[in-house]
Design an enzyme around this catalytic site. Structure first.
Site, PDB file in Angstrom:
ATOM      1  N   ARG A 144     -77.890 105.121  37.703  1.00 27.45           N
ATOM      2  CA  ARG A 144     -77.271 104.270  38.729  1.00 27.45           C
ATOM      3  C   ARG A 144     -78.179 103.087  39.030  1.00 27.45           C
ATOM      4  O   ARG A 144     -79.367 103.271  39.301  1.00 27.45           O
ATOM      5  CB  ARG A 144     -77.068 105.067  40.032  1.00 27.45           C
ATOM      6  CG  ARG A 144     -76.106 106.187  39.895  1.00 27.45           C
ATOM      7  CD  ARG A 144     -75.572 106.639  41.229  1.00 27.45           C
ATOM      8  NE  ARG A 144     -76.557 106.853  42.268  1.00 27.45           N
ATOM      9  CZ  ARG A 144     -76.245 107.193  43.501  1.00 27.45           C
ATOM     10  NH1 ARG A 144     -74.975 107.329  43.855  1.00 27.45           N
ATOM     11  NH2 ARG A 144     -77.177 107.402  44.398  1.00 27.45           N
ATOM     12  N   THR A 153     -76.780  98.225  43.220  1.00 29.93           N
ATOM     13  CA  THR A 153     -75.310  98.268  43.317  1.00 29.93           C
ATOM     14  C   THR A 153     -74.767  99.693  43.302  1.00 29.93           C
ATOM     15  O   THR A 153     -73.609  99.909  43.636  1.00 29.93           O
ATOM     16  CB  THR A 153     -74.676  97.535  42.122  1.00 29.93           C
ATOM     17  OG1 THR A 153     -75.020  98.254  40.924  1.00 29.93           O
ATOM     18  CG2 THR A 153     -75.179  96.106  42.013  1.00 29.93           C
ATOM     19  N   ASP A 197     -82.216 114.170  45.032  1.00 26.49           N
ATOM     20  CA  ASP A 197     -82.034 113.624  43.685  1.00 26.49           C
ATOM     21  C   ASP A 197     -82.100 114.763  42.677  1.00 26.49           C
ATOM     22  O   ASP A 197     -83.162 115.344  42.436  1.00 26.49           O
ATOM     23  CB  ASP A 197     -83.122 112.578  43.404  1.00 26.49           C
ATOM     24  CG  ASP A 197     -82.872 111.870  42.085  1.00 26.49           C
ATOM     25  OD1 ASP A 197     -82.738 112.550  41.042  1.00 26.49           O
ATOM     26  OD2 ASP A 197     -82.788 110.638  42.084  1.00 26.49           O
ATOM     27  N   ASP A 237     -84.580 114.383  39.607  1.00 33.37           N
ATOM     28  CA  ASP A 237     -85.985 114.554  39.989  1.00 33.37           C
ATOM     29  C   ASP A 237     -86.297 116.021  40.280  1.00 33.37           C
ATOM     30  O   ASP A 237     -87.376 116.515  39.934  1.00 33.37           O
ATOM     31  CB  ASP A 237     -86.305 113.715  41.232  1.00 33.37           C
ATOM     32  CG  ASP A 237     -86.485 112.246  40.881  1.00 33.37           C
ATOM     33  OD1 ASP A 237     -86.730 111.934  39.690  1.00 33.37           O
ATOM     34  OD2 ASP A 237     -86.363 111.409  41.795  1.00 33.37           O
TER      35      ASP A 237
HETATM   36  C1  PRP Z   1     -77.410 110.952  39.410  1.00 31.30           C
HETATM   37  C2  PRP Z   1     -76.527 112.145  39.064  1.00 31.30           C
HETATM   38  C3  PRP Z   1     -75.282 111.491  38.552  1.00 31.30           C
HETATM   39  C4  PRP Z   1     -75.187 110.253  39.389  1.00 31.30           C
HETATM   40  C5  PRP Z   1     -74.148 110.476  40.432  1.00 31.30           C
HETATM   41  O1  PRP Z   1     -77.991 110.421  38.292  1.00 31.30           O
HETATM   42  O2  PRP Z   1     -77.096 113.011  38.131  1.00 31.30           O
HETATM   43  O3  PRP Z   1     -75.330 111.153  37.175  1.00 31.30           O
HETATM   44  O4  PRP Z   1     -76.464 110.069  40.005  1.00 31.30           O
HETATM   45  O5  PRP Z   1     -73.966 109.333  41.172  1.00 31.30           O
HETATM   46  P1  PRP Z   1     -72.615 108.495  41.170  1.00 31.30           P
HETATM   47  O6  PRP Z   1     -71.503 109.486  41.297  1.00 31.30           O
HETATM   48  O7  PRP Z   1     -72.773 107.618  42.361  1.00 31.30           O
HETATM   49  O8  PRP Z   1     -72.549 107.718  39.890  1.00 31.30           O
HETATM   50  P2  PRP Z   1     -79.028 109.199  38.367  1.00 31.30           P
HETATM   51  O9  PRP Z   1     -78.311 107.906  38.227  1.00 31.30           O
HETATM   52  O10 PRP Z   1     -79.894 109.358  39.577  1.00 31.30           O
HETATM   53  O11 PRP Z   1     -79.850 109.364  37.035  1.00 31.30           O
HETATM   54  P3  PRP Z   1     -80.828 110.571  36.588  1.00 31.30           P
HETATM   55  O12 PRP Z   1     -79.958 111.793  36.372  1.00 31.30           O
HETATM   56  O13 PRP Z   1     -81.404 110.051  35.317  1.00 31.30           O
HETATM   57  O14 PRP Z   1     -81.842 110.795  37.670  1.00 31.30           O
HETATM   58  N1  URA Z   2     -77.441 111.485  42.602  1.00 32.84           N
HETATM   59  C1  URA Z   2     -78.177 112.523  43.041  1.00 32.84           C
HETATM   60  O1  URA Z   2     -78.975 113.090  42.292  1.00 32.84           O
HETATM   61  N2  URA Z   2     -78.027 112.895  44.322  1.00 32.84           N
HETATM   62  C2  URA Z   2     -77.158 112.315  45.155  1.00 32.84           C
HETATM   63  O2  URA Z   2     -77.047 112.729  46.322  1.00 32.84           O
HETATM   64  C3  URA Z   2     -76.402 111.233  44.668  1.00 32.84           C
HETATM   65  C4  URA Z   2     -76.564 110.841  43.382  1.00 32.84           C
END
Ligand code: PRP
Ligand code: URA
Length: 214
Positions: free
Chosen positions: A109, A113, A205, A208
């Site tokens: 993400r 934005t 998160d 993480d």
């Molecule tokens: C997190 C999660 C989803 C996304 C959800 O990933 O694992 O993929 O956010 O958010 P959304 O519904 O608003 O799109 P992130 O973008 O943090 O990446 P990561 O898994 O690499 O930490």
């Molecule tokens: N991605 C995450 O990992 N946690 C949230 O709450 C939203 C997006």
């Protein structure tokens, strides 16, 4: 339980799933336990989400006689985790269907934005012939999930399910409206998103916490 009038959204009610999600939410839960819980919840969700998996009969010799008996046609299943956090759910599904093929979609993400940015997509061949189950523990704004399903459809995917652990109503509705033809399975429906588009109460998160990066 169905969500509102959406016949394609199933919110899980099983007490084992609810219990394990509470343990995931706890900020004291450490990485190793968090990872195990994500796998276990994925396995439990798979019971419901995969109840229409194709079967084929194989000849089987019992101690009594030979019979035709059904086995799961795992080669017809593709699981597609959204990187990174979706990876945490793969072993839970593989424990049940070891022959499932695995594709990967890399999205993150944009911190400003909150819209998804693609950095990787590799799917098993003949994706149009498979049941494709997209995995991501978090459905927040729904942008990542909707984009992942777009990529799969662009590459020929037709029969698609999405499985998550926690969803916000905003993301759930966005995904269901963008892709009314897919089935969506949710471990728990949370209250809302905050200003940073994190799910409340959520679990923080997921990436993480699964990979210990913070
Ligand atoms: C997190 C999660 C989803 C996304 C959800 O990933 O694992 O993929 O956010 O958010 P959304 O519904 O608003 O799109 P992130 O973008 O943090 O990446 P990561 O898994 O690499 O930490
Ligand atoms: N991605 C995450 O990992 N946690 C949230 O709450 C939203 C997006």
């Amino acid at each position: 339980m169905k969500y509102k009038d959406y016949q394609n959204i199933e919110i899980m009610e099983h007490p084992l799933i609810k219990h394990k999600i509470t343990m995931l939410r706890n900020k004291e839960t450490k990485t190793a336990e968090f990872r195990s819980l994500v796998e276990e919840i994925a396995m439990l969700e798979a019971f419901l989400a995969l109840q229409d998996l194709p079967l084929r009969d194989v000849e089987t010799e019992t101690p009594i006689e030979t019979c035709m008996s059904p086995v799961i046609d795992g080669k017809k299943l593709a699981i597609v985790p959204i990187l990174r956090a979706g990876l945490g759910m793969v072993n839970g599904i593989h424990a049940m269907v070891p022959t499932a093929k695995v594709g990967h979609i890399g999205l993150y993400r944009d911190p400003e934005t909150h819209e998804p940015r693609e950095y990787y997509c590799k799917l098993p061949e003949n994706i149009n012939d498979r049941l494709v189950v997209v995995l991501d523990p978090m459905l927040a704004t729904g942008g990542s999930a909707a984009a992942a399903v777009d990529f799969i459809k662009e590459r020929g995917g037709k029969h698609i399910k999405f499985m998550c652990i926690i969803a916000a109503p905003e993301g759930l509705e966005r995904l269901a409206k963008a892709h009314p033809d897919i089935e969506i399975y949710v471990g728990n429906l949370d209250r809302c998103l905050n200003e940073q588009a994190y799910i409340c109460p959520g679990l923080g998160d997921a990436g993480d916490r699964i990979f210990g990066t913070k």
